[in-house]
Design an enzyme around this catalytic site. Structure first.
Site, PDB file in Angstrom:
ATOM      1  N   GLU A 159      -7.923 -19.944 -16.521  1.00  0.00           N
ATOM      2  CA  GLU A 159      -8.482 -20.468 -15.287  1.00  0.00           C
ATOM      3  C   GLU A 159      -9.681 -21.284 -15.740  1.00  0.00           C
ATOM      4  O   GLU A 159     -10.748 -20.744 -16.011  1.00  0.00           O
ATOM      5  CB  GLU A 159      -8.938 -19.365 -14.333  1.00  0.00           C
ATOM      6  CG  GLU A 159      -9.413 -19.954 -13.004  1.00  0.00           C
ATOM      7  CD  GLU A 159     -10.682 -19.332 -12.432  1.00  0.00           C
ATOM      8  OE1 GLU A 159     -10.955 -19.560 -11.245  1.00  0.00           O
ATOM      9  OE2 GLU A 159     -11.430 -18.654 -13.149  1.00  0.00           O
TER      10      GLU A 159
ATOM     11  N   ASP B   3      -3.835   4.006   2.855  1.00  0.00           N
ATOM     12  CA  ASP B   3      -5.275   3.803   3.068  1.00  0.00           C
ATOM     13  C   ASP B   3      -5.600   2.352   3.443  1.00  0.00           C
ATOM     14  O   ASP B   3      -6.759   1.975   3.549  1.00  0.00           O
ATOM     15  CB  ASP B   3      -6.091   4.251   1.847  1.00  0.00           C
ATOM     16  CG  ASP B   3      -5.822   3.400   0.616  1.00  0.00           C
ATOM     17  OD1 ASP B   3      -4.950   2.494   0.694  1.00  0.00           O
ATOM     18  OD2 ASP B   3      -6.464   3.628  -0.424  1.00  0.00           O
TER      19      ASP B   3
ATOM     20  N   ASP C  70       0.849  -1.200   0.000  1.00  0.00           N
ATOM     21  CA  ASP C  70       0.000   0.000   0.000  1.00  0.00           C
ATOM     22  C   ASP C  70       0.878   1.242   0.000  1.00  0.00           C
ATOM     23  O   ASP C  70       1.628   1.463   0.944  1.00  0.00           O
ATOM     24  CB  ASP C  70      -0.902  -0.056   1.247  1.00  0.00           C
ATOM     25  CG  ASP C  70      -1.654   1.238   1.490  1.00  0.00           C
ATOM     26  OD1 ASP C  70      -1.829   2.014   0.525  1.00  0.00           O
ATOM     27  OD2 ASP C  70      -2.067   1.459   2.641  1.00  0.00           O
TER      28      ASP C  70
ATOM     29  N   ASP D 145     -10.071 -15.224 -16.635  1.00  0.00           N
ATOM     30  CA  ASP D 145     -10.942 -15.624 -15.539  1.00  0.00           C
ATOM     31  C   ASP D 145     -12.107 -16.448 -16.077  1.00  0.00           C
ATOM     32  O   ASP D 145     -12.708 -16.085 -17.086  1.00  0.00           O
ATOM     33  CB  ASP D 145     -11.466 -14.345 -14.858  1.00  0.00           C
ATOM     34  CG  ASP D 145     -12.240 -14.641 -13.590  1.00  0.00           C
ATOM     35  OD1 ASP D 145     -11.648 -15.168 -12.649  1.00  0.00           O
ATOM     36  OD2 ASP D 145     -13.456 -14.355 -13.552  1.00  0.00           O
TER      37      ASP D 145
END
Ligand code: GLC
Ligand code: CA
Length: 533
Positions: free
Chosen positions: A271, A35, A31, A212
């Protein structure tokens, strides 16, 4: 006689045939702005770590504009970066930095469904029943009196019906969350739009796509009932009218042509949950995608004969179409393998996970590493309910419902949370146990899992016999696997006791030290080693 398992390679060797690809779960890697949520700048700053680990490429999970109903797998705009993760410029800079470091970049593409906030779906909802904007999705009238019942008996992978009713009474299909309406791949517009999206990212410099739900885009004609409940449990073992339909291969062929029209060997990795290794191999035929994750290996129990069998059938299936096998032990959808192998016994799980990593990296083909497995991270099982974000109640092969426990932000340094993940907190709480597992704590410690991965990846680069190429089985006692690669032997002891074998060669690396004398070698319990011959 050793049995040769792979077909000799006649095709030119593409980089992807034996690549080691590091999966970055964007939200949980690093990060940069405090945040508590990982972002593209954070990744860019930490890319030298991935390069030094010895990976060839990174796969980034979706960072596109999204309401985040399913960790970004609900995309509202495929050409925009979600402000949560940065900007398009950040993506561009990340790709440039990766290339400078010698890392390729694979991004995730989500073609089975969009977000319900995608402009197409909003237009579809705003339109009258039967209108053309609804053609891009699967809208149907319901069954029963007044259309009160869903159009068929399909269940969502995340639980419940796969249909949601709209205000005007029609139903729409969503194989995942209701916020993820399935696209209708019979629509030419859908094809054109995804070609254009792929080009957008290829033009920006990405080296390929992780696709995906690559097995999901085409549904059986007429959307027939299944006639059985608990359909999520059948995924990957039975033929279902919404998964692994033959028609998906035409889509992948089209994308392969598109990828091949670019220079630099851009790749696609599927996938795909197929009911058998043979069906899975169809996705990696020479005119389709380059790789497909081997989830059968991921799901294989810690058992030598089961592993032997999975390796055999996998290599035979992909070998029959001239493709490499793509090995994987963990990802963002399954419990981390330390915990799968050891349950509550972390030491046992870690011993096995370290051994499994060396086995995987000794096998012919390509390999995916999920961020944090190189640190020996366990599944975080005690997350408070209010911290969890996963919409999944998916229970089937290896997927134990909630998936947040493998998505906890990485520990980089220091001795308190967020362990260098960022300057703020972390979107999921990190356990105290992460303290001893940070990158900082493990760096330079030869017994650490991080240094084991670094050394193994360095050896894999150095030794021409590893990666793509032939493999054979050598005689081994019960519970032990001995496999031969050119110039290298790999021994895996899956038993909980030390096992004596002959002298396999000169020790290169071990997940736990064997005892070597001039006459015999004793393999440690639950361990793997590589030997030079
Ligand atoms: C894939 C992703 C998973 C996501 C699902 C729906 O299985 O890996 O995280 O929930 O697709 O997009
Ligand atoms: Ca951030």
């Amino acid at each position: 006689m050793a049995q040769e398992l792979t077909t000799p390679q006649t095709a030119p060797r593409g980089w992807w045939r034996d690549a080691v690809i590091y999966q970055v779960y964007v939200r949980s890697f690093a990060d940069s702005n405090g945040d508590g949520i990982g972002d593209l700048r954070g990744i860019r700053e930490r890319l030298p770590y991935v390069a030094q680990l010895g990976a060839d490429a990174v796969w980034l999970t979706p960072f596109y504009a999204s309401p985040q109903a399913d960790g970004g797998y609900d995309v509202a705009d495929y050409r925009a970066v979600d402000p949560l993760f940065g900007s398009l410029d950040d993506a561009r800079e990340l790709i440039t930095t990766a290339h400078t470091l010698g890392l390729r970049v694979i991004t995730d593409i989500v073609p089975n469904h969009t977000s319900d906030q995608h402009v197409w779906f909003r237009a579809a909802l705003a339109e009258r029943q039967g209108g053309p904007a609804r053609e891009r999705y699967h809208f149907r009238p319901g069954r029963g009196a007044g259309g009160q019942l869903p159009p068929n008996d399909w269940e969502s992978v995340f639980g419940g019906s796969a249909w949601t009713r709209t205000a005007d009474g029609d139903w729409y299909l969503h194989l995942f969350a209701p916020e993820q309406p399935d696209l209708n791949w019979d629509s030419p517009e859908v094809h054109e739009e995804f070609d254009s999206i792929l080009r957008f990212w290829l033009d920006l410099g990405v080296d390929g796509f992780r696709i995906d739900v690559a097995h999901g885009m085409v549904k059986a004609e007429g959307l027939p009932d299944i006639g059985a409940r608990e359909q999520a449990r059948m995924i990957g073992s039975q033929v279902l009218p919404f998964f692994d339909q033959d028609g998906v291969h035409e889509i992948h062929r089209g994308w392969r042509r598109l990828l091949d029209s670019y220079d630099g060997e851009r790749v696609g990795v599927a996938e795909a949950w197929a009911p058998s290794p043979e069906r899975l191999a169809l996705y990696v035929r020479p005119d389709e995608l380059h790789q497909a994750f081997n989830f059968q290996f991921l799901n294989c129990p810690w058992d030598a004969s089961a592993m032997h069998a999975v390796i055999d059938v996998s290599l035979a299936a992909t070998g029959s179409v001239g493709a490499p096998t793509t090995w994987v032990l963990s990802n963002h959808d399954v419990a981390r393998h330390v915990t799968r192998y050891g349950g509550d016994d972390y030491a046992l799980g870690l011993r096995r996970a370290r051994a499994a990593a060396l086995l995987m990296l000794a096998l012919p083909g390509s390999t995916y590493i999920y961020q944090g497995e190189e640190l020996g991270l366990p599944e975080v099982t005690d997350l408070p309910d209010e911290a969890r974000q996963d919409p999944s109640f998916f229970r089937s092969d290896g997927q134990e419902g909630l998936r947040d426990g493998c998505r906890v932000p990485l520990p980089w340094s220091g001795d308190q949370a967020p362990y260098g993940f960022g300057s703020g907190g972390s979107w999921l709480p990190q356990p105290d146990g992460f303290k001893g597992l940070t990158v900082e704590a493990q760096t330079g410690d030869p017994r650490s899992t991080l240094e084991l991965y670094r050394a193994a990846l360095a050896l894999r680069r150095e030794l021409p016999g590893l990666g793509d190429g032939p493999m054979s089985w050598l005689p081994a006692p019960d519970g032990v696997l001995v496999l031969g690669r050119p110039g290298v032997v790999c021994t895996l002891n899956t038993t909980g006791r030390a096992v004596e074998i002959g002298t396999p060669g000169r020790l290169l690396i071990a997940s736990a030290p064997p005892a070597v004398s001039s006459a015999t070698t004793t393999l440690s319990a639950d361990s793997c080693a590589w030997w030079a011959i």
